[in-house]
Design a protein around this motif. Structure first.
Motif, mmCIF file in Angstrom:
data_model
loop_
_atom_site.group_PDB
_atom_site.id
_atom_site.type_symbol
_atom_site.label_atom_id
_atom_site.label_comp_id
_atom_site.label_asym_id
_atom_site.label_seq_id
_atom_site.Cartn_x
_atom_site.Cartn_y
_atom_site.Cartn_z
ATOM 1 N N PHE A 262 44.679 46.174 46.928
ATOM 2 C CA PHE A 262 45.326 47.420 47.332
ATOM 3 C C PHE A 262 45.938 47.187 48.699
ATOM 4 N N GLU A 263 47.198 47.522 48.841
ATOM 5 C CA GLU A 263 47.872 47.271 50.119
ATOM 6 C C GLU A 263 47.235 48.131 51.213
ATOM 7 N N ASN A 264 46.796 47.487 52.288
ATOM 8 C CA ASN A 264 46.177 48.261 53.370
ATOM 9 C C ASN A 264 47.260 48.716 54.359
ATOM 10 N N PRO A 265 46.900 49.558 55.335
ATOM 11 C CA PRO A 265 47.936 50.070 56.247
ATOM 12 C C PRO A 265 48.657 48.986 57.058
ATOM 13 N N LYS A 266 48.114 47.752 57.094
ATOM 14 C CA LYS A 266 48.816 46.668 57.787
ATOM 15 C C LYS A 266 49.806 45.966 56.868
ATOM 16 N N GLY A 267 49.876 46.423 55.622
ATOM 17 C CA GLY A 267 50.799 45.791 54.677
ATOM 18 C C GLY A 267 50.229 44.552 54.004
ATOM 19 N N GLU A 268 48.905 44.318 54.143
ATOM 20 C CA GLU A 268 48.290 43.176 53.448
ATOM 21 C C GLU A 268 47.717 43.671 52.123
ATOM 22 N N TRP A 269 47.769 42.802 51.127
ATOM 23 C CA TRP A 269 47.201 43.146 49.823
ATOM 24 C C TRP A 269 45.718 42.795 49.837
ATOM 25 N N GLN A 270 44.909 43.753 50.249
ATOM 26 C CA GLN A 270 43.482 43.481 50.466
ATOM 27 C C GLN A 270 42.710 43.546 49.144
ATOM 28 N N VAL A 271 41.982 42.460 48.872
ATOM 29 C CA VAL A 271 41.202 42.386 47.634
ATOM 30 C C VAL A 271 39.946 43.244 47.780
ATOM 31 N N ASN A 272 39.573 43.898 46.698
ATOM 32 C CA ASN A 272 38.364 44.719 46.675
ATOM 33 C C ASN A 272 37.150 43.783 46.613
ATOM 34 N N ALA A 273 36.543 43.551 47.776
ATOM 35 C CA ALA A 273 35.384 42.642 47.833
ATOM 36 C C ALA A 273 34.082 43.430 47.833
ATOM 37 N N GLU A 274 34.173 44.764 47.680
ATOM 38 C CA GLU A 274 32.959 45.587 47.684
ATOM 39 C C GLU A 274 32.316 45.619 46.295
ATOM 40 N N THR A 275 33.141 45.744 45.255
ATOM 41 C CA THR A 275 32.565 45.853 43.901
ATOM 42 C C THR A 275 32.932 44.662 43.016
ATOM 43 N N LEU A 276 33.810 43.779 43.522
ATOM 44 C CA LEU A 276 34.256 42.626 42.724
ATOM 45 C C LEU A 276 34.116 41.326 43.516
ATOM 46 N N PHE A 277 34.028 40.226 42.767
ATOM 47 C CA PHE A 277 34.120 38.901 43.381
ATOM 48 C C PHE A 277 35.282 38.190 42.689
ATOM 49 N N VAL A 278 36.298 37.839 43.486
ATOM 50 C CA VAL A 278 37.530 37.270 42.922
ATOM 51 C C VAL A 278 37.620 35.783 43.246
ATOM 52 N N GLU A 279 37.843 34.975 42.204
ATOM 53 C CA GLU A 279 38.029 33.531 42.383
ATOM 54 C C GLU A 279 39.427 33.142 41.896
ATOM 55 N N ILE A 280 39.985 32.111 42.506
ATOM 56 C CA ILE A 280 41.245 31.531 42.012
ATOM 57 C C ILE A 280 40.917 30.111 41.560
ATOM 58 N N LEU A 281 41.108 29.831 40.274
ATOM 59 C CA LEU A 281 40.679 28.551 39.699
ATOM 60 C C LEU A 281 41.854 27.767 39.113
ATOM 61 N N ASP A 282 41.678 26.444 39.040
ATOM 62 C CA ASP A 282 42.714 25.620 38.412
ATOM 63 C C ASP A 282 42.458 25.520 36.899
ATOM 64 N N GLU A 283 43.253 24.667 36.230
ATOM 65 C CA GLU A 283 43.142 24.498 34.771
ATOM 66 C C GLU A 283 41.727 24.111 34.335
ATOM 67 N N ASN A 284 41.025 23.341 35.187
ATOM 68 C CA ASN A 284 39.679 22.873 34.828
ATOM 69 C C ASN A 284 38.580 23.775 35.373
ATOM 70 N N ASN A 285 38.976 24.985 35.752
ATOM 71 C CA ASN A 285 38.034 25.989 36.261
ATOM 72 C C ASN A 285 37.372 25.622 37.580
ATOM 73 N N ASN A 286 38.055 24.778 38.369
ATOM 74 C CA ASN A 286 37.559 24.491 39.714
ATOM 75 C C ASN A 286 38.294 25.374 40.717
ATOM 76 N N PRO A 287 37.576 25.847 41.760
ATOM 77 C CA PRO A 287 38.240 26.690 42.761
ATOM 78 C C PRO A 287 39.360 25.915 43.462
ATOM 79 N N VAL A 288 40.473 26.588 43.735
ATOM 80 C CA VAL A 288 41.571 25.943 44.467
ATOM 81 C C VAL A 288 41.515 26.411 45.929
ATOM 82 N N PRO A 289 42.064 25.619 46.852
ATOM 83 C CA PRO A 289 42.077 26.057 48.257
ATOM 84 C C PRO A 289 42.938 27.310 48.430
#
Length: 436
Positions: A262-289
């Protein structure tokens, strides 16, 4: 004014007061406390489902000693089986919040949330909208959404709108005559904010542009506009800001989870880290930087009725380099994994690429209102569009040149002018679809 919204939630068995208190606690955690909280919640939710959810324990291979990285990635296909087979022990259809996904990914399914986790979803929505001075109990919403067309479904939805302090503008027909009626409502009603599907709100803004009207001038109570469910392009955001005269806030969510970012008042797209845990993974399901694109995989930290643990939502995105566990920032949402065009050379291109190419050329004069692109063969694409005037050969030539440049030469394009474009049964516009 009474807090009708909160009261309605409570009457439906959603403990909103407790949820708001818990959310506040999570928000107030220090960085170190948050990391401990996250690890604890991840472990709790996995242990709970391994013990109480036969569907999940079978999928995970029954082992409780697994490390996080070894847990299976859940996808929509896994979840396309009767809900009874996926509900945790102690929950029944009568005791949970039930809904179904929109199917915009082409894979709809029914899901459940326990009442407490659904109350937390609402608490999180209330908090985020509150950043922009919107209060669900007192603010009046102009809602650009689909609506069931059967009589009972229609009346039920309208009644829900009434209880929730919103007025609905159905988005299935967006002809000028209908948009003129929308405009009349804004002249007579004191709306506080706009919420709904990006494509329909953008169409309304184009109509205002044509009439040279700024919405805030005729509806001074408006504070903000929240767009969801479809990509918001930079050029469209500028148009909305110009024609509405209010902040435009971009949200990204999924009905089966929560608001994801959700875009915060600073214009950043802030991820909901209160009720969710978000990962970004590659094709082999490993976390990417951070800063690298990958598939978005999400864990719902509180939903005990249905497991959403390492759930691949079907979108591709990038987390910003400056993300922290407590405040992850979504740098870019690239689109759905199933909206990728495969070209004759073997090159893969997100469907949005075409959209950008055609959009940049088509939009110059405001003639074309909307368009969708369909890939019918490896080298063949159909563009369906709505416009005041038919596209002329120079315009088509320009589009072809841009496509040669951005994608590859020798692709075949046909252009069909339509009076109306097909939307999903919820009223979403699917911008690109591959039929391969």
């Amino acid at each position: 004014m009474i807090s009708l919204f909160d009261i309605t939630l409570r009457l439906n068995g959603f403990p909103i007061k407790e949820a708001k208190a818990e959310l506040q606690k999570i928000v107030n955690l220090s960085e170190q406390e948050y990391v401990l909280f996250l690890e604890k919640k991840k472990k709790e939710i996995v242990d709970f489902h391994l013990e109480n959810n036969p569907f999940y324990s079978q999928l995970a291979g029954n082992s409780t000693a697994k490390s996080w990285e070894e847990l299976p990635i859940l996808n929509k296909q896994n979840l396309q089986k009767p809900l009874e087979e996926r509900l945790s022990k102690g929950y029944s259809k009568k005791t949970v919040y039930l809904n179904k996904t929109s199917g915009s990914s082409g894979t709809p399914f029914v899901f459940a949330k326990d009442k407490y986790s659904h109350a937390l979803t609402w608490a999180s929505n209330i908090m985020r909208f509150g950043w922009f001075g919107i209060d669900f109990n007192h603010s009046y919403q102009a809602r650009f959404y689909g609506i069931p067309m059967d009589f009972i479904g229609y009346q039920k939805e309208r009644f829900k709108d009434f209880l929730s302090g919103r007025f609905r503008f159905p988005v299935f027909d967006l002809s000028d005559a209908i948009l003129e009626k929308f405009l009349k409502k804004f002249r007579t009603k004191k709306f506080d904010y706009i919420n709904g599907y990006t494509s329909s709100i953008v169409l309304f803004a184009k109509y205002l542009e044509k009439k040279n009207i700024v919405l805030k001038d005729i509806c001074p109570t408006l504070k903000a506009c929240f767009v969801t469910s479809e990509m918001l392009f930079e050029s469209d955001k500028k148009l909305l800001e110009k024609q509405f005269g209010i902040p435009i806030i971009n949200e990204y969510g999924a009905s089966e989870l929560d608001l994801i970012a959700f875009e915060n008042p600073k214009g950043e797209w802030q991820v909901n880290a209160e009720t969710l845990f978000v990962e970004i993974l590659d094709e082999n399901n490993n976390p990417v930087p951070h800063g690298t694109e990958g598939k978005i995989v999400i864990t719902s930290l509180f939903n005990k009725a249905n497991p959403f643990i390492r759930y691949e939502i079907g979108d591709i995105g990038i987390l910003d380099e400056k993300s922290t566990p407590q405040k992850p920032i979504l740098k870019k949402l690239i689109g759905r994994t199933n909206d990728v065009a495969v070209l004759p050379s073997g090159k893969k291109s997100p469907g949005l690429t075409f959209y950008y190419v055609t959009k940049s050329i088509i939009e110059d004069d405001g003639n074309v209102k909307e368009f969708i692109i369909k890939q019918t063969k490896l080298d063949t694409f159909e563009i369906e569009y709505i416009s005041e005037n038919e596209l002329v050969s120079e315009q088509i030539q320009k589009i072809k040149e841009a496509i040669d440049l951005y994608l590859e030469p020798n692709l075949i394009f046909t252009f069909t002018r339509k009076t109306v474009l097909a939307r999903t049964n919820r009223g979403k516009l699917k911008q690109f679809k591959s039929y391969l």
